[in-house]
Design a protein around this motif. Structure first.
Motif, PDB file in Angstrom:
ATOM      1  N   GLN A 113       2.458   1.678  -3.418  1.00 34.36           N
ATOM      2  CA  GLN A 113       1.288   2.182  -4.487  1.00 34.36           C
ATOM      3  C   GLN A 113       1.023   3.775  -4.064  1.00 34.36           C
ATOM      4  O   GLN A 113       0.831   4.369  -4.950  1.00 34.36           O
ATOM      5  N   SER A 114       0.916   4.200  -2.976  1.00 37.64           N
ATOM      6  CA  SER A 114       0.856   5.556  -2.655  1.00 37.64           C
ATOM      7  C   SER A 114       1.741   6.305  -3.142  1.00 37.64           C
ATOM      8  O   SER A 114       1.731   7.385  -3.506  1.00 37.64           O
ATOM      9  N   PHE A 115       3.092   5.851  -2.924  1.00 41.45           N
ATOM     10  CA  PHE A 115       4.181   6.641  -3.502  1.00 41.45           C
ATOM     11  C   PHE A 115       4.430   6.600  -4.885  1.00 41.45           C
ATOM     12  O   PHE A 115       4.538   7.614  -5.477  1.00 41.45           O
ATOM     13  N   GLN A 116       3.912   5.603  -5.552  1.00 37.42           N
ATOM     14  CA  GLN A 116       3.704   5.667  -7.032  1.00 37.42           C
ATOM     15  C   GLN A 116       2.801   6.669  -7.471  1.00 37.42           C
ATOM     16  O   GLN A 116       2.833   7.439  -8.521  1.00 37.42           O
ATOM     17  N   TYR A 117       1.532   6.549  -7.055  1.00 36.37           N
ATOM     18  CA  TYR A 117       0.537   7.429  -7.426  1.00 36.37           C
ATOM     19  C   TYR A 117       1.178   8.885  -6.819  1.00 36.37           C
ATOM     20  O   TYR A 117       0.948   9.766  -8.058  1.00 36.37           O
ATOM     21  N   ASP A 118       1.699   9.245  -5.972  1.00 41.02           N
ATOM     22  CA  ASP A 118       1.977  10.375  -5.551  1.00 41.02           C
ATOM     23  C   ASP A 118       3.159  11.023  -6.707  1.00 41.02           C
ATOM     24  O   ASP A 118       3.075  12.152  -7.031  1.00 41.02           O
ATOM     25  N   GLU A 119       3.931  10.042  -7.140  1.00 38.70           N
ATOM     26  CA  GLU A 119       4.946  10.472  -8.192  1.00 38.70           C
ATOM     27  C   GLU A 119       4.406  10.507  -9.864  1.00 38.70           C
ATOM     28  O   GLU A 119       5.298  10.404 -10.779  1.00 38.70           O
ATOM     29  N   GLY A 120       3.020  10.102  -9.921  1.00 42.51           N
ATOM     30  CA  GLY A 120       2.629   9.878 -11.049  1.00 42.51           C
ATOM     31  C   GLY A 120       3.001   8.615 -12.019  1.00 42.51           C
ATOM     32  O   GLY A 120       3.035   8.704 -13.251  1.00 42.51           O
ATOM     33  N   LEU A 121       3.403   7.651 -11.214  1.00 40.51           N
ATOM     34  CA  LEU A 121       3.775   6.325 -11.840  1.00 40.51           C
ATOM     35  C   LEU A 121       3.077   5.350 -11.867  1.00 40.51           C
ATOM     36  O   LEU A 121       1.705   5.432 -11.257  1.00 40.51           O
ATOM     37  N   THR A 122       2.924   4.284 -12.466  1.00 41.80           N
ATOM     38  CA  THR A 122       1.860   3.006 -12.677  1.00 41.80           C
ATOM     39  C   THR A 122       2.109   2.458 -11.195  1.00 41.80           C
ATOM     40  O   THR A 122       3.102   2.006 -10.870  1.00 41.80           O
TER      41      THR A 122
ATOM     42  N   GLY B   2       0.595  -1.153  -0.081  1.00 42.84           N
ATOM     43  CA  GLY B   2       0.100  -0.065   0.053  1.00 42.84           C
ATOM     44  C   GLY B   2       0.828   1.388  -0.010  1.00 42.84           C
ATOM     45  O   GLY B   2       0.550   2.196  -0.940  1.00 42.84           O
ATOM     46  N   ALA B   3       1.923   1.248   0.851  1.00 45.16           N
ATOM     47  CA  ALA B   3       2.729   2.379   0.804  1.00 45.16           C
ATOM     48  C   ALA B   3       3.461   2.493  -0.470  1.00 45.16           C
ATOM     49  O   ALA B   3       3.790   3.974  -1.114  1.00 45.16           O
TER      50      ALA B   3
ATOM     51  N   THR C 144       2.111  -0.426  -9.268  1.00 50.34           N
ATOM     52  CA  THR C 144       2.239  -1.745  -9.291  1.00 50.34           C
ATOM     53  C   THR C 144       2.360  -2.470  -8.108  1.00 50.34           C
ATOM     54  O   THR C 144       1.838  -3.504  -7.839  1.00 50.34           O
ATOM     55  N   GLY C 145       2.754  -1.613  -7.102  1.00 52.88           N
ATOM     56  CA  GLY C 145       3.067  -2.165  -5.662  1.00 52.88           C
ATOM     57  C   GLY C 145       4.122  -3.164  -5.670  1.00 52.88           C
ATOM     58  O   GLY C 145       4.451  -3.765  -4.717  1.00 52.88           O
ATOM     59  N   ALA C 146       4.917  -3.483  -6.778  1.00 52.63           N
ATOM     60  CA  ALA C 146       6.041  -4.171  -6.816  1.00 52.63           C
ATOM     61  C   ALA C 146       7.188  -3.849  -6.447  1.00 52.63           C
ATOM     62  O   ALA C 146       7.707  -2.460  -6.707  1.00 52.63           O
TER      63      ALA C 146
END
Length: 86
Positions: free
Chosen positions: A42-51, A39-40, A53-55
């Motif tokens: 994905q939150s980081f990726q969202y904030d950075e405008g990235l896909t 979840g963290a 993935t959670g991977a």
């Protein structure tokens, strides 16, 4: 296509530490990827405008390290570990 390398617990621990430094909550920083860690990420990726993935992979680690440097939390903010040049 190349097979991705298995994520080591050291990589997971590093990602969790970076996430925590950046203000995300990966849960317990223990080298084990669970729902809170994903979840963290994905939150980081969202904030950075990235896909989102959670991977955990080399690309994510690079993105986290870059964000950490931008925020002033990178290695330069801490004494160098023993055995590594400053």
């Amino acid at each position: 296509s190349p097979v991705p390398a298995a994520t080591s617990s050291a990589d997971v621990y590093h990602v969790q530490s970076l996430l925590a430094d950046l203000g995300y909550d990966p849960g317990v920083v223990d080298g084990v990827s669970g729902a809170a860690t994903i979840g963290a990420i994905q939150s980081f990726q969202y904030d950075e405008g990235l896909t989102q993935t959670g991977a955990i992979d080399g690309e994510l680690i690079s993105q986290l390290e870059s964000a950490s440097r931008r925020s002033g939390h990178g290695e330069s903010a801490w004494p160098a570990p023993l055995g590594r040049p400053c």
